[in-house]
Design an enzyme around this catalytic site. Structure first.
Site, mmCIF file in Angstrom:
data_model
loop_
_atom_site.group_PDB
_atom_site.id
_atom_site.type_symbol
_atom_site.label_atom_id
_atom_site.label_comp_id
_atom_site.label_asym_id
_atom_site.label_seq_id
_atom_site.Cartn_x
_atom_site.Cartn_y
_atom_site.Cartn_z
ATOM 1 N N SER A 1 0.814 -1.219 0.000
ATOM 2 C CA SER A 1 0.000 0.000 0.000
ATOM 3 C C SER A 1 0.848 1.270 0.000
ATOM 4 O O SER A 1 0.321 2.351 -0.243
ATOM 5 C CB SER A 1 -0.943 0.013 1.206
ATOM 6 O OG SER A 1 -0.203 -0.026 2.412
ATOM 7 N N HIS A 2 2.158 1.165 0.273
ATOM 8 C CA HIS A 2 2.968 2.384 0.345
ATOM 9 C C HIS A 2 4.290 2.289 -0.400
ATOM 10 O O HIS A 2 5.221 3.054 -0.143
ATOM 11 C CB HIS A 2 3.165 2.805 1.811
ATOM 12 C CG HIS A 2 1.883 3.298 2.405
ATOM 13 N ND1 HIS A 2 0.930 2.447 2.897
ATOM 14 C CD2 HIS A 2 1.365 4.549 2.528
ATOM 15 C CE1 HIS A 2 -0.118 3.138 3.308
ATOM 16 N NE2 HIS A 2 0.118 4.418 3.101
ATOM 17 N N ASP B 1 -4.968 0.260 1.254
ATOM 18 C CA ASP B 1 -5.446 -1.118 1.050
ATOM 19 C C ASP B 1 -6.880 -1.147 0.523
ATOM 20 O O ASP B 1 -7.264 -2.085 -0.172
ATOM 21 C CB ASP B 1 -5.308 -1.930 2.345
ATOM 22 C CG ASP B 1 -3.864 -2.358 2.579
ATOM 23 O OD1 ASP B 1 -3.169 -2.664 1.587
ATOM 24 O OD2 ASP B 1 -3.422 -2.363 3.737
HETATM 25 N N1 NDP Z 1 1.281 8.251 5.845
HETATM 26 C C1 NDP Z 1 0.063 8.052 6.306
HETATM 27 O O1 NDP Z 1 -0.671 8.984 6.579
HETATM 28 C C2 NDP Z 1 -0.417 6.668 6.528
HETATM 29 C C3 NDP Z 1 0.408 5.577 6.358
HETATM 30 N N2 NDP Z 1 -0.046 4.313 6.649
HETATM 31 C C4 NDP Z 1 0.889 3.202 6.509
HETATM 32 O O2 NDP Z 1 0.212 2.044 6.023
HETATM 33 C C5 NDP Z 1 0.970 0.910 6.382
HETATM 34 C C6 NDP Z 1 0.048 -0.228 6.665
HETATM 35 O O3 NDP Z 1 -0.679 -0.010 7.867
HETATM 36 P P1 NDP Z 1 -1.636 -1.154 8.434
HETATM 37 O O4 NDP Z 1 -2.492 -1.680 7.337
HETATM 38 O O5 NDP Z 1 -2.284 -0.695 9.668
HETATM 39 O O6 NDP Z 1 -0.565 -2.284 8.786
HETATM 40 P P2 NDP Z 1 -0.809 -3.836 9.102
HETATM 41 O O7 NDP Z 1 -2.129 -4.031 9.735
HETATM 42 O O8 NDP Z 1 -0.482 -4.634 7.903
HETATM 43 O O9 NDP Z 1 0.348 -4.114 10.165
HETATM 44 C C7 NDP Z 1 0.414 -3.381 11.350
HETATM 45 C C8 NDP Z 1 1.542 -3.883 12.214
HETATM 46 O O10 NDP Z 1 1.215 -5.161 12.732
HETATM 47 C C9 NDP Z 1 2.178 -6.138 12.325
HETATM 48 N N3 NDP Z 1 1.443 -7.361 12.025
HETATM 49 C C10 NDP Z 1 0.537 -7.548 11.041
HETATM 50 N N4 NDP Z 1 0.049 -8.803 11.123
HETATM 51 C C11 NDP Z 1 0.666 -9.409 12.158
HETATM 52 C C12 NDP Z 1 0.590 -10.713 12.731
HETATM 53 N N5 NDP Z 1 -0.229 -11.633 12.254
HETATM 54 N N6 NDP Z 1 1.389 -10.992 13.804
HETATM 55 C C13 NDP Z 1 2.215 -10.039 14.292
HETATM 56 N N7 NDP Z 1 2.346 -8.798 13.788
HETATM 57 C C14 NDP Z 1 1.564 -8.486 12.735
HETATM 58 C C15 NDP Z 1 2.865 -5.546 11.124
HETATM 59 O O11 NDP Z 1 4.160 -6.105 10.986
HETATM 60 P P3 NDP Z 1 4.772 -6.383 9.498
HETATM 61 O O12 NDP Z 1 5.032 -5.026 8.917
HETATM 62 O O13 NDP Z 1 5.985 -7.196 9.719
HETATM 63 O O14 NDP Z 1 3.680 -7.127 8.751
HETATM 64 C C16 NDP Z 1 2.857 -4.061 11.465
HETATM 65 O O15 NDP Z 1 3.912 -3.715 12.295
HETATM 66 C C17 NDP Z 1 1.856 1.339 7.542
HETATM 67 O O16 NDP Z 1 3.203 1.338 7.096
HETATM 68 C C18 NDP Z 1 1.414 2.762 7.855
HETATM 69 O O17 NDP Z 1 2.444 3.642 8.291
HETATM 70 C C19 NDP Z 1 -1.319 4.078 7.101
HETATM 71 C C20 NDP Z 1 -2.162 5.135 7.287
HETATM 72 C C21 NDP Z 1 -1.820 6.501 6.961
HETATM 73 O O1 LIG Z 2 -3.038 4.388 3.413
HETATM 74 C C1 LIG Z 2 -3.415 5.411 4.029
HETATM 75 O O2 LIG Z 2 -4.301 5.376 4.897
HETATM 76 C C2 LIG Z 2 -2.753 6.700 3.729
HETATM 77 N N1 LIG Z 2 -1.582 6.677 3.241
HETATM 78 C C3 LIG Z 2 -0.841 7.811 2.803
HETATM 79 C C4 LIG Z 2 -1.426 9.094 3.268
HETATM 80 C C5 LIG Z 2 -2.905 9.087 3.255
HETATM 81 C C6 LIG Z 2 -3.475 7.942 4.012
#
Ligand code: NDP
Ligand SMILES: O=C(O)C1=NCCCC1
Length: 346
Positions: free
Chosen positions: A55-56, A196
């Site tokens: 996703s990023h 996602d």
């Molecule tokens: N810039 C922005 O404004 C935004 C950025 N994001 C980015 O989106 C990305 C994805 O976020 P999100 O979907 O919440 O991430 P996930 O739900 O995929 O994962 C969240 C955390 O939980 C861990 N994890 C996931 N599954 C398991 C498991 N089964 N057992 C143990 N640990 C687990 C992951 O480790 P691992 O990585 O090893 O899978 C990670 O550290 C992030 O990098 C976030 O910074 C999200 C929102 C806004």
């Molecule tokens: O995946 C998200 O949530 C976001 N990623 C980048 C910045 C906007 C929100």
């Protein structure tokens, strides 16, 4: 044989990290970024792709480019660093990306954290469009503990409300471990990341129940309904909602940046990057219980494994990173051709 193993994977090409960084850097330079900004974003994006963050990673490049083309962000911005207090650094990102702003304030932040035991970096007027773990992991590699939060754009309904207000507002944490890679987690405070939802919509997939609502506030599993007037929910009901509120307060209230609902990009068609703020807290654990923090981290991890845990946060990324180091980063040929075309365009 599972049904999914019968679905053909698209053909892929393998690229090592430096080659992907160079390709992305060329593209960003061609779309108005300064050399420094292009390098910083290219490294961040390529590292996310290397670690399997669909996703990023390169998925975000069209969004970076349409935002740059729209004039919403300044790809040549020069961040301004202010040394405001013994443990407080402020950075005005000058309507540029957050990563160069962090890079500009980093040295002063680390110096203050090592001196005072803890220091804050408050970034405002910044655009963060990336994964958050690359911002914290390097501190833990230097023996420091780091926590960062960033707010995004209104697309999450606070628990108990009936309309969206918060962003997907991730929280990332990194701590050193005596042996092995630092302990890192990085998670959106929404049920899933907005990226996602976009990926599911592009693939025509349905989402699991409980992820979001449609434009009428009704539960939906259709990602397009979430994107087109609907919204996501916080993870864990009122608990995730409280964390998301905290992220808004720290990233906007404290830094002077925008809340997720405050900026207006409607006059910049193509703009995708939220203009908000980011907070980093860095701690020198040597000032706590002494020099043994990394050993204590390792003991905690050992005990977690001893009770049957197979996967820690960050493990999947490191497995993926190892694979990418050996074979190169797998990118769909069609996607790679599009990137090469963008790099060739004048
Ligand atoms: N810039 C922005 O404004 C935004 C950025 N994001 C980015 O989106 C990305 C994805 O976020 P999100 O979907 O919440 O991430 P996930 O739900 O995929 O994962 C969240 C955390 O939980 C861990 N994890 C996931 N599954 C398991 C498991 N089964 N057992 C143990 N640990 C687990 C992951 O480790 P691992 O990585 O090893 O899978 C990670 O550290 C992030 O990098 C976030 O910074 C999200 C929102 C806004
Ligand atoms: O995946 C998200 O949530 C976001 N990623 C980048 C910045 C906007 C929100």
């Amino acid at each position: 044989m599972s049904a999914s193993s019968l679905v053909a994977e698209p053909p892929r090409e393998y690229l090592y990290l430096p080659a992907l960084v160079e390709l992305l850097e060329t593209i960003l330079l061609r779309h108005g970024c300064s050399a420094e900004v292009a390098r910083s974003l290219a490294q961040n994006c390529a590292q996310a792709e290397r670690d399997g963050a669909q996703s990023h990673g390169v998925f975000r490049i069209p969004g970076y480019l349409s935002t740059l083309d729209s004039g919403w962000v300044d790809g040549k911005a020069v961040p301004v660093v202010e040394d405001v207090a013994p443990a407080f650094v402020r950075v005005d990102a000058a309507n540029g990306f957050a990563q160069p702003a962090l890079a500009a304030g980093r040295e002063l932040l680390v110096r203050k954290a090592r001196h005072a035991g803890i220091a804050l970096l408050a970034i405002r007027n910044s655009h963060h469009f990336a994964a958050l773990w690359p911002d914290v992991e390097p501190f833990a590699e230097e023996g420091l503990v780091a926590l960062s939060v960033v707010n995004s754009m209104t697309c999450v309904v606070p628990h108990g409300a009936d309309r969206p207000l918060f962003g997907t507002n991730p929280i990332a944490f990194a701590a050193p471990q005596a042996q092995g890679h630092p302990i890192v987690f990085d998670l959106a405070t929404s049920t899933i990341a907005h990226g996602d939802v976009q990926i599911a919509a592009a693939k025509g997939e349905r989402l699991p129940p409980g992820i979001g609502v449609d434009s009428l506030g009704q539960p939906t599993q259709d990602p397009r309904a979430i994107l087109e007037g609907g919204a996501l929910l916080p993870f864990g009901g009122h608990k995730g909602s409280a964390l998301s509120m905290m992220v808004e307060l720290l990233c906007a209230g404290l830094t002077g940046g925008n809340f997720s609902f405050e900026f207006d990009w409607s006059r910049h068609p193509g703009a995708k990057t939220p203009r908000t703020g980011q907070l980093l807290i860095v701690i020198d654990p040597g000032k706590g219980a002494g020099q043994g923090f990394a050993e204590r981290s390792q003991e905690l991890v050992r005990q977690m494994h001893a009770v049957g845990l197979k996967r820690l946060p960050g493990d999947r990324r490191h497995w993926q990173r190892e694979r990418s180091g050996e074979k190169g980063i797998a990118i769909a040929c069609q996607q790679l051709e599009q990137l090469r075309e963008l790099a060739r365009k004048q």
